[in-house]
Design a protein around this motif. Structure first.
Motif, PDB file in Angstrom:
ATOM      1  N   ALA A 192       1.776  -6.245   6.828  1.00 34.65           N
ATOM      2  CA  ALA A 192       1.009  -5.161   6.200  1.00 34.65           C
ATOM      3  C   ALA A 192       1.471  -3.802   6.732  1.00 34.65           C
ATOM      4  N   TYR A 193       1.720  -3.741   8.041  1.00 32.44           N
ATOM      5  CA  TYR A 193       2.194  -2.475   8.612  1.00 32.44           C
ATOM      6  C   TYR A 193       3.578  -2.118   8.063  1.00 32.44           C
ATOM      7  N   TYR A 238       4.831  -3.038   5.174  1.00 33.82           N
ATOM      8  CA  TYR A 238       4.625  -2.574   3.792  1.00 33.82           C
ATOM      9  C   TYR A 238       4.165  -1.112   3.793  1.00 33.82           C
ATOM     10  N   TRP A 239       3.185  -0.818   4.635  1.00 34.46           N
ATOM     11  CA  TRP A 239       2.635   0.548   4.693  1.00 34.46           C
ATOM     12  C   TRP A 239       3.696   1.545   5.151  1.00 34.46           C
ATOM     13  N   LYS A 293       5.272   0.645   0.485  1.00 28.88           N
ATOM     14  CA  LYS A 293       5.163  -0.408  -0.510  1.00 28.88           C
ATOM     15  C   LYS A 293       3.767  -1.045  -0.567  1.00 28.88           C
ATOM     16  N   HIS A 294       2.840  -0.594   0.267  1.00 26.71           N
ATOM     17  CA  HIS A 294       1.578  -1.309   0.426  1.00 26.71           C
ATOM     18  C   HIS A 294       0.726  -1.350  -0.838  1.00 26.71           C
ATOM     19  N   PHE A 349      -1.920   3.888   9.932  1.00 26.69           N
ATOM     20  CA  PHE A 349      -2.056   2.512   9.435  1.00 26.69           C
ATOM     21  C   PHE A 349      -3.465   1.994   9.660  1.00 26.69           C
ATOM     22  N   TYR A 397      -5.758   3.427   7.260  1.00 25.56           N
ATOM     23  CA  TYR A 397      -5.604   2.691   6.002  1.00 25.56           C
ATOM     24  C   TYR A 397      -6.430   1.399   6.035  1.00 25.56           C
ATOM     25  N   PRO A 444      -2.942  -5.104  -4.572  1.00 26.25           N
ATOM     26  CA  PRO A 444      -1.990  -4.408  -3.693  1.00 26.25           C
ATOM     27  C   PRO A 444      -1.404  -5.388  -2.677  1.00 26.25           C
ATOM     28  N   ALA A 448      -0.197  -5.405   0.304  1.00 29.77           N
ATOM     29  CA  ALA A 448      -0.634  -5.458   1.709  1.00 29.77           C
ATOM     30  C   ALA A 448      -2.010  -6.121   1.819  1.00 29.77           C
ATOM     31  N   GLN A 474      -1.720  -9.880   0.973  1.00 31.21           N
ATOM     32  CA  GLN A 474      -1.067 -10.572   2.087  1.00 31.21           C
ATOM     33  C   GLN A 474      -2.077 -10.910   3.185  1.00 31.21           C
TER      34      GLN A 474
END
Length: 557
Positions: A36-37, A39-40, A44-45, A101, A104, A136, A138, A141
Motif C-alpha cells: 500500500a505504501y 502504491y501511494w 498508484k493508490h 501515508f 492517507y 482503489p 491500495a 489490497q
C-alpha cells in the motif's frame, strides 16, 4: 442474526461489526501495508483494481465446496476504519515511511469498494470467483488477508459439515460437540456457526447459541454419573406430575420398583443382574432436575448390563408421572452392536409394559466420530438416531485448509494474468460474469465464466463451453435454466442494488436445498464425478492471447 451486545456492535450503514472484535484493519500481513505504501509513493493508490477470490481444488477428496464467510467479510468492510492507535502502531513498525501515508490511512474506508459474491451457502467449485472485489488498489489490497482468513476456514468447515450430513442422511440428527477440541475460542465459535450452516441441527456451544440463534443441546458427562454413591445422595426426591395433578414424594423408590419389575419381567428376565446403583442414583437425580428432557449417558460402567436397564427404570418412572424420556447416549464401545441391543431392549419394554412409543426412544452416539465411521456404521447396520461429532469435524482433521487465493485480474480496465509453470495456478484474467447452467432434469450441468461485456447465456440457445486451459476439453450445452452467480453485496459508489444478508437459518436452508439440487454422482464419497467449470469461447481466446503476450520468449544459444 444476533450480534454482540449493545449499540457498539453496529457500525457503517447499520451493518454489525465483525463477530470477532479482533477482526480489524490490522488483521493482515505486513506486506499488504508495504505494498500500500509503495502504491501511494508511486501515485498508484487510487488506480481502479479488480480482484477475484477463489480456490483451486475441492477439499476432502470431494468434488464440491460450500461457500461460507461472506457475511463476516461484509461486516468487516462496512466498519473498515483505522483508529488513531492503530495508525500510530503502524508508524512505529514502518518508521521509514512518510507521514503523508499515515494521513492517507486515517482517511480511507471502503465506501468506494464494490463486492460481488456468490450467495453464502451455495455449492461452489474451483476457479469460479466466490467474490469479486473492485476499488482503489491500495484499499483492496488491504482487504486480501482478512477476506481470505474469513472465507477459508468458514468454507472448509461448512463443507465438512455438509459432507457429514450427506453420509448420515436426512433423517438423523447431527449435533456439533467440538468446542473443547477446537483451535481456540474463535475456532470453536466459528465451527459451531458454520457447521449449523452446513446442515447440523444443534451445537453444545452455549456462546454460539446466544450469538447466532443456533439450537443448543447437552446432557451430562461420565463425571456426573460417577460423582454419586447411591440414592441417599439425593436429598429431595419429590417430583410433581407433568400436569400438576399429583406428586410423588419419593421418586427414587418409584425408580427402584420399576427396576425390579424389569428384572422380573418375562421377556427381559436373565438379560442383566444387579445394576450399578450409583449410576441409577445419577440418572434419578438428573431426571428430577430435567423431567421433560431426560437423556442419559449409559456407558460409564456397562451399557447392556447397567446403563440401559437403569435408564429404562427411570424413564418408566417418569412415564408414570406424565413425562417422556428423550433417550440415551453411547460414547464408547461397538456403537453399531450397542445401539441394536439397546433398541431391542426398548422394544421389549414397550411390548412388556405396553408403553406406546418406548421402542422408538432416541439413541445418540458420540466418541470421535467422522465421515468414515458413520459410513462404516451405515454399512454394518445400526439403530442410532443422532450423532454427536466433535474433533474430526471442527478441526477439519482430514484437510488443514481450503487454499483460497486473492488475485488481481484487472487494473484501470486493463486485464491482468498471473502465469505459472503449474497450469492450475494460472489465473483467469479480466472482470467476469459467472453463470450456472441447468439441464432438462433440473441438475446444474456446468458453471461458465464470460467477459463482463459479453451477452449472457440464454435458455434454449446452444452454447460452447470450453475448459480454460485445455483446448480439447469442450462441450455444447443447451441450458434449460440460467442462474447468474455473482450478486452485489456492497455497491460502493455504484448504483447497483445491494443484496440483503440472510439469517443463518435461511443460509442453512439454502445450503441443504443446493446440495439436493446437485447430481448425486458429484456428491458421492467415493470417486465423485468432477463438476465442469468452463469459460466462453471469447474469454478462452483472450486468456491464451494474454498468456502468449505476457510470457517471455526464450532464446536458444
Amino acid at each position: 442474526m444476533a450480534a454482540a451486545n449493545g449499540d457498539a456492535s453496529h457500525g457503517g450503514g447499520g451493518v454489525p461489526r465483525p463477530t470477532n472484535p479482533m477482526v480489524t484493519p490490522l488483521l493482515t500481513d505486513l506486506y499488504q501495508f508495504t505494498m500500500a505504501y509503495a502504491y501511494w509513493k508511486a501515485g498508484k493508490h487510487l488506480d481502479r483494481a479488480v480482484f477475484d477470490l477463489y480456490f483451486r481444488k475441492n477439499p476432502f477428496g470431494g468434488e464440491f465446496t460450500i461457500f461460507g464467510g461472506l457475511e463476516e467479510c461484509i461486516r468487516f468492510i462496512a466498519n473498515f476504519k483505522f483508529t488513531e492507535d492503530e495508525t500510530k502502531f503502524l508508524q512505529s513498525v514502518m518508521p521509514t515511511c512518510e507521514d503523508g501515508f499515515f494521513e492517507y490511512l486515517r482517511s480511507i474506508d471502503c465506501s468506494d469498494v464494490e463486492v460481488y459474491a456468490i450467495p453464502e451457502g451455495y455449492v461452489v467449485f474451483p476457479k469460479v470467483p466466490l467474490m469479486r472485489i473492485e476499488g482503489p488498489v491500495a484499499v483492496v489490497q488491504l482487504l486480501e488477508t482478512p477476506f481470505l482468513n474469513l472465507v477459508n476456514y468458514a468454507s472448509l468447515v461448512t463443507t465438512n459439515a455438509a459432507r457429514h450430513r450427506l453420509v448420515a442422511g436426512k433423517s438423523k440428527n447431527l449435533l456439533e460437540f467440538g468446542l473443547r477440541r477446537a483451535q481456540g475460542p474463535d475456532g470453536g465459535i466459528s465451527a459451531s456457526r458454520y457447521c449449523y450452516m452446513g446442515g447440523f441441527d444443534a451445537t453444545s456451544n452455549v456462546a454460539a447459541g446466544r450469538l447466532f440463534g443456533i439450537p443448543i443441546r447437552g446432557t451430562h458427562s461420565h463425571a456426573f454419573v460417577s460423582s454419586f454413591m447411591g440414592l441417599d445422595d439425593i436429598t429431595d426426591k419429590a417430583l410433581s406430575s407433568s400436569d400438576g395433578s399429583k406428586k410423588c414424594e419419593d421418586f427414587g423408590s418409584l425408580v427402584q420398583n420399576w427396576l425390579i419389575r424389569i428384572q422380573e419381567s418375562s421377556s427381559l428376565h436373565g438379560t442383566f443382574g444387579e445394576t450399578n446403583q450409583s449410576e441409577l442414583a445419577a440418572f434419578t437425580s438428573y431426571a428430577l432436575a430435567f423431567p421433560n428432557s431426560f437423556l442419559a449417558l449409559v456407558d460409564t460402567y456397562d451399557v447392556t448390563r447397567s446403563g440401559v436397564p437403569n435408564f429404562c427404570a427411570v424413564a418408566l418412572a417418569l412415564n408414570d408421572m406424565g413425562y417422556k424420556a428423550v433417550g440415551i447416549r453411547l460414547d464408547s464401545g461397538d456403537l453399531a452392536y450397542l445401539s441394536i441391543e439397546s433398541r431391542k431392549f426398548f422394544r421389549a419394554i414397550e411390548k412388556e409394559f405396553e408403553v406406546v412409543g418406548f421402542g422408538k426412544t432416541s439413541i445418540t452416539a458420540s466418541n470421535d466420530l467422522n465421515e468414515e465411521t458413520i459410513d462404516a456404521l451405515n454399512k454394518q447396520g445400526h439403530e442410532v438416531d443422532a450423532f454427536g461429532i466433535g474433533t474430526y469435524l471442527v478441526t477439519c482433521y482430514a484437510q488443514a485448509a481450503l487454499g483460497c487465493v486473492f488475485k488481481l485480474v484487472e487494473i484501470n480496465k486493463q486485464p491482468r494474468i498471473k502465469l505459472s509453470e503449474d497450469v492450475t495456478k494460472v489465473s483467469i484474467p479480466c472482470k467476469k460474469k459467472c453463470y450456472r447452467l441447468y439441464g432438462k432434469e433440473g441438475y446444474p450441468l456446468v458453471d461458465i465464466m464470460t467477459g463482463e461485456d459479453e451477452p449472457g447465456p440464454k435458455i434454449g440457445e446452444r452454447l460452447l463451453c470450453r475448459h480454460p486451459f485445455n483446448e480439447s476439453k469442450r462441450a455444447y450445452v443447451v441450458p434449460q435454466h440460467v442462474e447468474e452467480l455473482l450478486r452485489c453485496y456492497w455497491p460502493g459508489t455504484s448504483s447497483n442494488p445491494r443484496e440483503v444478508l440472510p439469517s443463518i437459518q435461511e443460509i442453512r436452508t439454502r445450503c441443504i436445498h443446493h446440495l439436493d439440487r446437485m447430481r448425486p454422482d458429484h456428491m458421492r464419497r467415493l470417486n465423485p464425478t468432477p463438476y465442469k467449470v468452463s469459460v466462453s469461447t471469447k474469454l478462452y481466446d483472450f486468456i491464451h492471447f494474454l498468456w502468449l503476450n505476457e510470457a517471455p520468449v526464450g532464446e536458444l544459444q
